[in-house]
Design a protein around this motif. Structure first.
Motif, mmCIF file in Angstrom:
data_model
loop_
_atom_site.group_PDB
_atom_site.id
_atom_site.type_symbol
_atom_site.label_atom_id
_atom_site.label_comp_id
_atom_site.label_asym_id
_atom_site.label_seq_id
_atom_site.Cartn_x
_atom_site.Cartn_y
_atom_site.Cartn_z
ATOM 1 N N ASP A 117 -2.946 -3.612 -9.217
ATOM 2 C CA ASP A 117 -3.164 -2.167 -9.068
ATOM 3 C C ASP A 117 -2.099 -1.377 -9.828
ATOM 4 O OD1 ASP A 117 -5.266 -2.815 -7.472
ATOM 5 O OD2 ASP A 117 -4.169 -2.540 -5.590
ATOM 6 N N PHE A 118 -0.875 -1.872 -9.747
ATOM 7 C CA PHE A 118 0.241 -1.187 -10.397
ATOM 8 C C PHE A 118 0.009 -1.078 -11.908
ATOM 9 C CE2 PHE A 118 4.209 -1.664 -12.800
ATOM 10 C CZ PHE A 118 4.891 -0.530 -12.397
ATOM 11 N N LYS A 132 3.883 6.408 -16.382
ATOM 12 C CA LYS A 132 4.480 5.896 -15.133
ATOM 13 C C LYS A 132 4.979 4.476 -15.327
ATOM 14 C CE LYS A 132 3.138 8.831 -11.554
ATOM 15 N NZ LYS A 132 2.464 9.208 -10.360
ATOM 16 N N LYS A 155 -2.525 -0.786 -13.535
ATOM 17 C CA LYS A 155 -3.592 0.138 -13.934
ATOM 18 C C LYS A 155 -3.090 1.589 -13.990
ATOM 19 C CE LYS A 155 -7.244 -2.667 -11.932
ATOM 20 N NZ LYS A 155 -7.635 -2.964 -10.540
ATOM 21 N N LEU A 156 -1.832 1.791 -13.623
ATOM 22 C CA LEU A 156 -1.285 3.151 -13.617
ATOM 23 C C LEU A 156 -1.120 3.666 -15.053
ATOM 24 C CD1 LEU A 156 1.478 2.760 -10.874
ATOM 25 C CD2 LEU A 156 -0.637 4.066 -10.678
ATOM 26 N N LEU A 181 2.558 1.774 -3.373
ATOM 27 C CA LEU A 181 1.652 2.259 -4.415
ATOM 28 C C LEU A 181 1.355 3.748 -4.231
ATOM 29 C CD1 LEU A 181 0.349 0.732 -6.792
ATOM 30 C CD2 LEU A 181 -1.790 0.777 -5.499
ATOM 31 N N THR A 182 1.148 4.158 -2.998
ATOM 32 C CA THR A 182 0.925 5.578 -2.717
ATOM 33 C C THR A 182 2.124 6.400 -3.182
ATOM 34 O OG1 THR A 182 -0.192 4.827 -0.728
ATOM 35 C CG2 THR A 182 0.206 7.181 -0.899
ATOM 36 N N ILE A 188 4.373 5.620 -5.495
ATOM 37 C CA ILE A 188 4.468 5.672 -6.965
ATOM 38 C C ILE A 188 3.431 6.646 -7.522
ATOM 39 C CG2 ILE A 188 4.275 4.322 -9.110
ATOM 40 C CD1 ILE A 188 5.124 1.865 -7.447
ATOM 41 N N ASN A 189 2.245 6.598 -6.936
ATOM 42 C CA ASN A 189 1.171 7.486 -7.376
ATOM 43 C C ASN A 189 1.526 8.953 -7.216
ATOM 44 O OD1 ASN A 189 -1.257 6.578 -8.532
ATOM 45 N ND2 ASN A 189 -1.658 5.368 -6.685
ATOM 46 N N GLU A 190 2.116 9.275 -6.079
ATOM 47 C CA GLU A 190 2.331 10.680 -5.748
ATOM 48 C C GLU A 190 3.621 11.250 -6.341
ATOM 49 O OE1 GLU A 190 1.897 10.741 -1.532
ATOM 50 O OE2 GLU A 190 -0.276 10.505 -1.646
ATOM 51 N N LYS A 191 4.597 10.352 -6.558
ATOM 52 C CA LYS A 191 5.886 10.836 -7.016
ATOM 53 C C LYS A 191 5.799 11.283 -8.485
ATOM 54 C CE LYS A 191 10.742 9.404 -6.810
ATOM 55 N NZ LYS A 191 11.177 9.523 -8.220
ATOM 56 N N LYS A 215 0.827 -1.199 0.000
ATOM 57 C CA LYS A 215 0.000 0.000 0.000
ATOM 58 C C LYS A 215 0.871 1.262 0.000
ATOM 59 C CE LYS A 215 -3.788 1.766 2.658
ATOM 60 N NZ LYS A 215 -4.331 1.772 4.007
#
Lengths: 131, 364
Positions: free
Chosen positions: A75-76, A83, A78-79, A43-44, A46-49, A40
């Protein structure tokens, strides 16, 4: 080796994180290493960076509590594409289970399935196949 | 089993035959009759414990063989027999191959032949049912074994690869401080591995072992437990409080099972502590009443998030990555309690602590 890659380690076991960090440091000069104890948090992150110019090699453990490596990869993947192309995920696991190995093939972004323990040789091999 | 408890369904399109059959055997067996296939299936649906089906071969519409074949797909358990007036070898072969019939009875039948056939058919039915029960048990055991084998490879191989990794690092390391750090890691990993093997041993003992019921000396049990945790108490600076009230000396149960329960709950309470807590507390209280013992284990550790609390007793489930559990402990606890007539409830506040309460009945 010049700075071509950064690294990310996702593993619930802090000892394995420590070992992977040390192995990477010994193999690759000047790189950044981001380590996470839960999928978790990773993933947060990677999402925010912001998308960086350096590709990140990811070592993802499979058997983790709550969110395991497979769920993380779902989940990854789906980015957004920009990214995804900067990340190079690999499974790094102690599992020699055939079910895990064949399930791992479902993820098209996975570069390699690596059995623990991580060694300098395995990292060198991985980098040479990526090039 | 007495013969008259054997349930027999007789299917024939001619009512006089049905009534004649019922009249001849109603004192020997419990007889159901049907004069067409719909009625036969209705009876089978309403009575799921019909043991024997006897069916006449010559009927309008479906033949006996066809009907038995049809019945077999939905009702595989009853033993099927065919009655026919024609000593037609083809229909007999057909009956055996398609309808999978156990016996073939020639018309006109002799009363003794029918009784023998039914009694033997019933024995076959019982053997088949037993086989089915055993088969279901085996299927379940295999599924568990697969799950078990998977976890064992992970939980045994995981620590070993960690150790192998650390050893590899030490080989190339000249820094004494870093080597010492890895040495501590190896030590913890070995301890974890050892704990896991103990859990596997417990699991096996619970699954396969016989209970040894005796009067339980709770003072001895408590001393036993205290000696196990005295080191952790000192090393991790945990305040381990215990209290024991014995109101009855004759509580009977299995000593090893009680120890497995206490050990697992306490090791969790010691393991899942908050590192920054000023006073880390583990509290064990045991009250022994005449018929029942009440055990409460509580801690002021990390607690369990409410969304995970329903799953903590599942095999190999881990609700946290804070500490290195295997997901074996609480499953073992629940399994043991099932054996020794106990129930467990849990209350937990995330980040505040967890309390397990156990009530176990005395065994005869």
């Amino acid at each position: 080796m010049q700075k071509k890659y950064n690294f990310m380690i996702i593993d619930d076991n802090h000892i394995d994180i420590f070992i992977a960090e040390k192995m990477i440091e010994a193999t690759v000069e000047s790189c950044e290493i981001f380590s996470f104890k839960t999928a978790k948090e990773a993933l947060t992150f990677i999402n925010e960076k912001e998308v960086s110019q350096t590709k990140t090699i990811m070592f993802v453990d499979i058997n983790m509590p709550l969110v395991d490596g497979f769920k993380f990869m779902e989940d990854f993947e789906k980015l957004p594409e920009e990214k995804l192309k900067m990340h190079l995920p690999c499974f790094l696991t102690s599992s020699i289970n055939e079910g895990d190995i064949s399930y791992a093939k479902n993820f098209k972004t996975i570069k390699q399935y690596i059995n623990k323990p991580l060694s300098q040789k395995l990292i060198q091999n991985l980098i040479s196949t990526l090039e | 089993m007495e013969l008259n408890k054997i349930k027999v369904l007789y299917i024939d399109d001619e009512m006089p035959n049905l009534l004649g059959f019922k009249a001849s055997f109603r004192l020997h067996f419990t007889i159901f009759i049907a004069n067409n296939s719909d009625e036969a299936i209705k009876i089978l649906n309403e009575n799921n414990d019909i043991h024997i089906i006897l069916c006449d071969q010559r009927m309008p519409g479906k033949s006996g063989v066809e009907l038995l074949e049809l019945i077999r797909t939905s009702f595989p358990l009853p033993i099927r027999m065919l009655i026919t007036g024609f000593s037609d070898i083809e229909s007999v072969i057909d009956a055996i191959n398609r309808g999978n019939v156990y016996r073939y009875i020639k018309k006109p039948w002799q009363q003794e032949d029918i009784i023998t056939a039914i009694a033997e058919g019933h024995k076959f039915y019982l053997a088949n049912s037993l086989l089915k029960i055993k088969n279901d048990e085996l299927t379940k055991a295999y599924a568990e074994l697969d799950k078990f084998a998977y976890s064992v490879t992970h939980d045994l191989r995981g620590p070993i690869t960690s150790i192998a990794g650390a050893v590899m690092l030490i080989e190339n390391d000249r820094d004494i401080e870093s080597i010492q750090k890895m040495h501590v890691m190896i030590k913890h990993t070995v301890e974890k591995l050892d704990q896991f093997i103990t859990s596997v041993h417990d699991y096996y003992k619970i699954q396969r072992g016989e209970l040894q019921i005796e009067a339980i000396d709770f003072r001895e049990l408590l001393d036993d437990i205290k000696s196990i945790y005295s080191i952790a108490e000192k090393v991790d600076h945990i305040n381990f409080k215990t209290s024991l009230i014995v109101k009855d000396e004759n509580f009977r149960s299995d000593y090893t099972c009680l120890k497995i329960v206490l050990n697992n709950l306490l090791s969790n309470a010691f393991k899942y502590q908050k590192n920054d807590n000023i006073e880390k507390i583990v509290d064990l209280s045991i009250v022994v009443n005449k018929e029942e013992v009440k055990i409460v284990v509580s801690d002021n550790g990390i607690g369990i998030r409410p969304e995970y609390i329903d799953q903590i007793f599942n095999l190999f489930y881990r609700a946290t990555s804070e500490s290195l559990g295997s997901g074996f402990g609480l499953y073992n606890v629940k399994d043991v309690l099932k054996k020794i007539d106990g129930v467990i409830t849990v209350k937990s506040e995330f980040n505040e602590g967890t309390t397990f309460e156990i009530n176990i009945h005395s065994k005869k």
